[in-house]
Scaffold this motif. Structure first.
Motif, PDB file in Angstrom:
ATOM      1  N   ARG A 122       1.475  24.257  -2.296  1.00 28.08           N
ATOM      2  CA  ARG A 122       1.312  24.369  -3.740  1.00 28.08           C
ATOM      3  C   ARG A 122       2.691  24.432  -4.419  1.00 28.08           C
ATOM      4  N   GLY A 123       2.850  23.637  -5.483  1.00 34.31           N
ATOM      5  CA  GLY A 123       4.092  23.639  -6.234  1.00 34.31           C
ATOM      6  C   GLY A 123       5.162  22.726  -5.674  1.00 34.31           C
ATOM      7  N   VAL A 124       4.917  22.079  -4.533  1.00 30.58           N
ATOM      8  CA  VAL A 124       5.883  21.170  -3.922  1.00 30.58           C
ATOM      9  C   VAL A 124       5.332  19.748  -3.976  1.00 30.58           C
ATOM     10  N   ALA A 125       6.155  18.807  -4.466  1.00 33.32           N
ATOM     11  CA  ALA A 125       5.697  17.424  -4.570  1.00 33.32           C
ATOM     12  C   ALA A 125       5.360  16.881  -3.187  1.00 33.32           C
ATOM     13  N   PRO A 126       4.144  16.355  -2.992  1.00 33.73           N
ATOM     14  CA  PRO A 126       3.762  15.839  -1.676  1.00 33.73           C
ATOM     15  C   PRO A 126       4.522  14.570  -1.352  1.00 33.73           C
ATOM     16  N   PRO A 127       4.659  14.237  -0.081  1.00 33.35           N
ATOM     17  CA  PRO A 127       5.394  13.036   0.308  1.00 33.35           C
ATOM     18  C   PRO A 127       4.647  11.772  -0.105  1.00 33.35           C
ATOM     19  N   LEU A 128       5.368  10.672  -0.127  1.00 26.92           N
ATOM     20  CA  LEU A 128       4.794   9.384  -0.506  1.00 26.92           C
ATOM     21  C   LEU A 128       5.479   8.302   0.307  1.00 26.92           C
ATOM     22  N   GLU A 129       4.694   7.444   0.948  1.00 25.48           N
ATOM     23  CA  GLU A 129       5.260   6.336   1.710  1.00 25.48           C
ATOM     24  C   GLU A 129       4.475   5.072   1.434  1.00 25.48           C
ATOM     25  N   CYS A 130       5.181   3.935   1.466  1.00 23.59           N
ATOM     26  CA  CYS A 130       4.569   2.646   1.172  1.00 23.59           C
ATOM     27  C   CYS A 130       4.829   1.671   2.319  1.00 23.59           C
ATOM     28  N   ALA A 131       3.943   0.677   2.435  1.00 23.43           N
ATOM     29  CA  ALA A 131       4.074  -0.328   3.485  1.00 23.43           C
ATOM     30  C   ALA A 131       3.479  -1.639   3.004  1.00 23.43           C
TER      31      ALA A 131
ATOM     32  N   GLN B  90       0.114   0.956  11.625  1.00 29.21           N
ATOM     33  CA  GLN B  90       0.149  -0.132  12.610  1.00 29.21           C
ATOM     34  C   GLN B  90       1.032  -1.258  12.080  1.00 29.21           C
ATOM     35  N   LYS B  91       2.068  -1.601  12.819  1.00 27.65           N
ATOM     36  CA  LYS B  91       2.982  -2.682  12.442  1.00 27.65           C
ATOM     37  C   LYS B  91       3.283  -3.522  13.668  1.00 27.65           C
ATOM     38  N   ARG B  92       2.897  -4.775  13.607  1.00 27.49           N
ATOM     39  CA  ARG B  92       3.216  -5.741  14.671  1.00 27.49           C
ATOM     40  C   ARG B  92       2.894  -5.191  16.065  1.00 27.49           C
ATOM     41  N   ALA B  93       1.642  -4.864  16.263  1.00 27.23           N
ATOM     42  CA  ALA B  93       1.150  -4.427  17.570  1.00 27.23           C
ATOM     43  C   ALA B  93       1.795  -3.136  18.076  1.00 27.23           C
ATOM     44  N   SER B  94       2.291  -2.316  17.168  1.00 30.55           N
ATOM     45  CA  SER B  94       2.815  -1.004  17.539  1.00 30.55           C
ATOM     46  C   SER B  94       2.467  -0.028  16.431  1.00 30.55           C
ATOM     47  N   LEU B  95       2.763   1.253  16.615  1.00 33.20           N
ATOM     48  CA  LEU B  95       2.472   2.278  15.627  1.00 33.20           C
ATOM     49  C   LEU B  95       3.757   2.967  15.190  1.00 33.20           C
ATOM     50  N   LYS B  96       3.878   3.170  13.889  1.00 34.18           N
ATOM     51  CA  LYS B  96       5.036   3.859  13.318  1.00 34.18           C
ATOM     52  C   LYS B  96       4.554   5.128  12.631  1.00 34.18           C
ATOM     53  N   LYS B  97       5.177   6.240  12.965  1.00 29.57           N
ATOM     54  CA  LYS B  97       4.789   7.515  12.369  1.00 29.57           C
ATOM     55  C   LYS B  97       5.209   7.543  10.899  1.00 29.57           C
ATOM     56  N   MET B  98       4.232   7.791  10.005  1.00 23.78           N
ATOM     57  CA  MET B  98       4.519   7.849   8.574  1.00 23.78           C
ATOM     58  C   MET B  98       4.877   9.262   8.136  1.00 23.78           C
ATOM     59  N   PHE B  99       4.049  10.211   8.497  1.00 23.30           N
ATOM     60  CA  PHE B  99       4.277  11.599   8.119  1.00 23.30           C
ATOM     61  C   PHE B  99       4.201  12.440   9.398  1.00 23.30           C
ATOM     62  N   PRO B 100       5.312  13.051   9.808  1.00 21.54           N
ATOM     63  CA  PRO B 100       5.285  13.860  11.037  1.00 21.54           C
ATOM     64  C   PRO B 100       4.196  14.905  11.017  1.00 21.54           C
ATOM     65  N   GLU B 101       4.048  15.604   9.897  1.00 24.97           N
ATOM     66  CA  GLU B 101       2.967  16.565   9.729  1.00 24.97           C
ATOM     67  C   GLU B 101       2.493  16.500   8.297  1.00 24.97           C
TER      68      GLU B 101
ATOM     69  N   ALA C 151       0.841  -1.195   0.000  1.00 23.89           N
ATOM     70  CA  ALA C 151       0.000   0.000   0.000  1.00 23.89           C
ATOM     71  C   ALA C 151       0.873   1.241   0.000  1.00 23.89           C
ATOM     72  N   CYS C 152       0.563   2.176  -0.887  1.00 26.46           N
ATOM     73  CA  CYS C 152       1.262   3.460  -0.922  1.00 26.46           C
ATOM     74  C   CYS C 152       0.257   4.565  -0.614  1.00 26.46           C
ATOM     75  N   VAL C 153       0.687   5.530   0.188  1.00 20.32           N
ATOM     76  CA  VAL C 153      -0.186   6.605   0.656  1.00 20.32           C
ATOM     77  C   VAL C 153       0.459   7.948   0.326  1.00 20.32           C
ATOM     78  N   ARG C 154      -0.365   8.878  -0.140  1.00 19.95           N
ATOM     79  CA  ARG C 154       0.142  10.225  -0.451  1.00 19.95           C
ATOM     80  C   ARG C 154      -0.874  11.270   0.008  1.00 19.95           C
ATOM     81  N   PRO C 155      -0.504  12.125   0.971  1.00 17.73           N
ATOM     82  CA  PRO C 155      -1.390  13.217   1.393  1.00 17.73           C
ATOM     83  C   PRO C 155      -1.557  14.233   0.268  1.00 17.73           C
ATOM     84  N   LEU C 156      -2.774  14.783   0.139  1.00 22.12           N
ATOM     85  CA  LEU C 156      -3.027  15.787  -0.882  1.00 22.12           C
ATOM     86  C   LEU C 156      -3.081  17.186  -0.297  1.00 22.12           C
ATOM     87  N   LYS C 157      -3.690  17.311   0.868  1.00 21.21           N
ATOM     88  CA  LYS C 157      -3.747  18.627   1.496  1.00 21.21           C
ATOM     89  C   LYS C 157      -3.981  18.447   2.982  1.00 21.21           C
TER      90      LYS C 157
END
Length: 302
Positions: A125-134, A109-120, A93-99
């Motif tokens: 506008r004009g900046v490529a948004p972040p992208l993370e996969c799991a 959620q990974k193995r009974a714990s939580l991992k921060k994907m995007f700090p904020e 799964a890949c996730v990308r925030p739009l706004k």
């Protein structure tokens, strides 16, 4: 439980990040058991919190969007394949925030714990948004989206894309770098969002997203984009009527080359992602032969 879960908005008082993650996860498991579940196939749009603060969202689709208006409290988003071959089928799964704005955090959620994907989740506008996969676990990917007290009242929206893994359950990044077979070329031509002949005029590396962007000067458009004409800020839209951009994994080491190619690309999380790119002369020979024997789902052109 209400006292313990108050830590969701007071993480700074905890001594270590590891303890914070465990407390959040313990509260999440205990609280969502009695929450009202909001279900949809691909997309979800909601506003504010549920009565008890956490809204559960179940989505069964290969791609879609989650939009949270006036976010308050937390979301538990569970992503699953629409029609898996088996209950044990795994996916990426890949996730990308739009706004969005500060004060919203997405946890994985990974193995009974939580991992921060995007700090904020902050997309400008004009900046490529972040992208993370799991990779999925037990046939699903669980995302916990939380807002902090006093956060700006700004809508949050993100896209997701699911890709089923082979029976081994392992993701092979080199697969997208291998030349397409004849069957894969015919399928890609008939199913791609964009197929165009062109020449690579420029390449650009994005070390944050680990992608290479190819700027292509089109000489002939064979198939055009289909679907919604509305383009989000994250979409790599054509800069004019003859130039378009496609992305490929940086590990593929794509470079500018001589000659004309047939670019086949699909729209994925706002980008045109390269699927296949045979040389024009090779595609001309192959398409003529496959058309002659009727070995493709559509008429192949060059």
């Amino acid at each position: 439980m209400a006292l313990r879960c108050s830590f969701l908005h007071n993480l700074r008082t905890l001594r270590t990040a590891r303890v914070a993650v465990l407390v959040i996860f313990a509260c999440l498991v205990a609280r969502t058991a009695s929450e009202t579940v909001t279900a949809d196939e691909c997309d979800w749009t909601g506003s504010g919190p549920s009565e008890s603060g956490v809204t559960s969202v179940y989505l069964r689709c290969t791609e879609g969007r989650v939009t949270w208006k006036h976010p308050r409290g937390a979301l538990l988003v569970l992503l699953r394949l629409p029609n898996p071959v088996s209950a044990a089928a795994q996916f990426r799964a890949c996730v990308r925030p739009l706004k969005g704005s500060g004060g919203t955090t997405i946890w994985l959620q990974k193995r009974a714990s939580l991992k921060k994907m995007f700090p904020e989740v902050r997309v400008k506008r004009g900046v490529a948004p972040p992208l993370e996969c799991a990779l999925s676990e037990n046939g699903q990917v669980a995302l916990f989206v939380e807002t902090e007290a006093g956060a700006p009242d700004t809508d949050l929206s993100f896209q997701y894309h699911l890709e089923q893994l082979p029976s081994s359950g392992r993701f092979d990044p080199e697969k997208e770098c291998k030349p397409c077979s004849e069957e894969e070329l015919a399928t890609a031509f008939c199913t791609s969002d964009l197929v165009a002949r062109g020449r690579i005029v420029k390449t650009a590396e994005n070390f944050v997203l680990k992608q290479t962007t190819l700027s292509v000067r089109a000489t002939k458009t064979l198939r055009t984009l289909q679907g919604d004409d509305e383009l989000e800020n994250s979409i790599q839209a054509p800069v004019d009527d003859k130039t378009f951009h496609v992305v490929v994994g940086q590990h593929c080491d794509a470079r500018q080359g001589d000659g004309e190619f047939v670019f086949m690309a699909r729209r994925k999380l706002g980008d045109l992602t390269l699927t296949c790119a045979p040389r024009l002369e090779d595609w001309v020979r192959l398409s003529r032969r496959l058309n002659r024997v009727g070995a493709s789902e559509c008429i192949l052109t060059a």
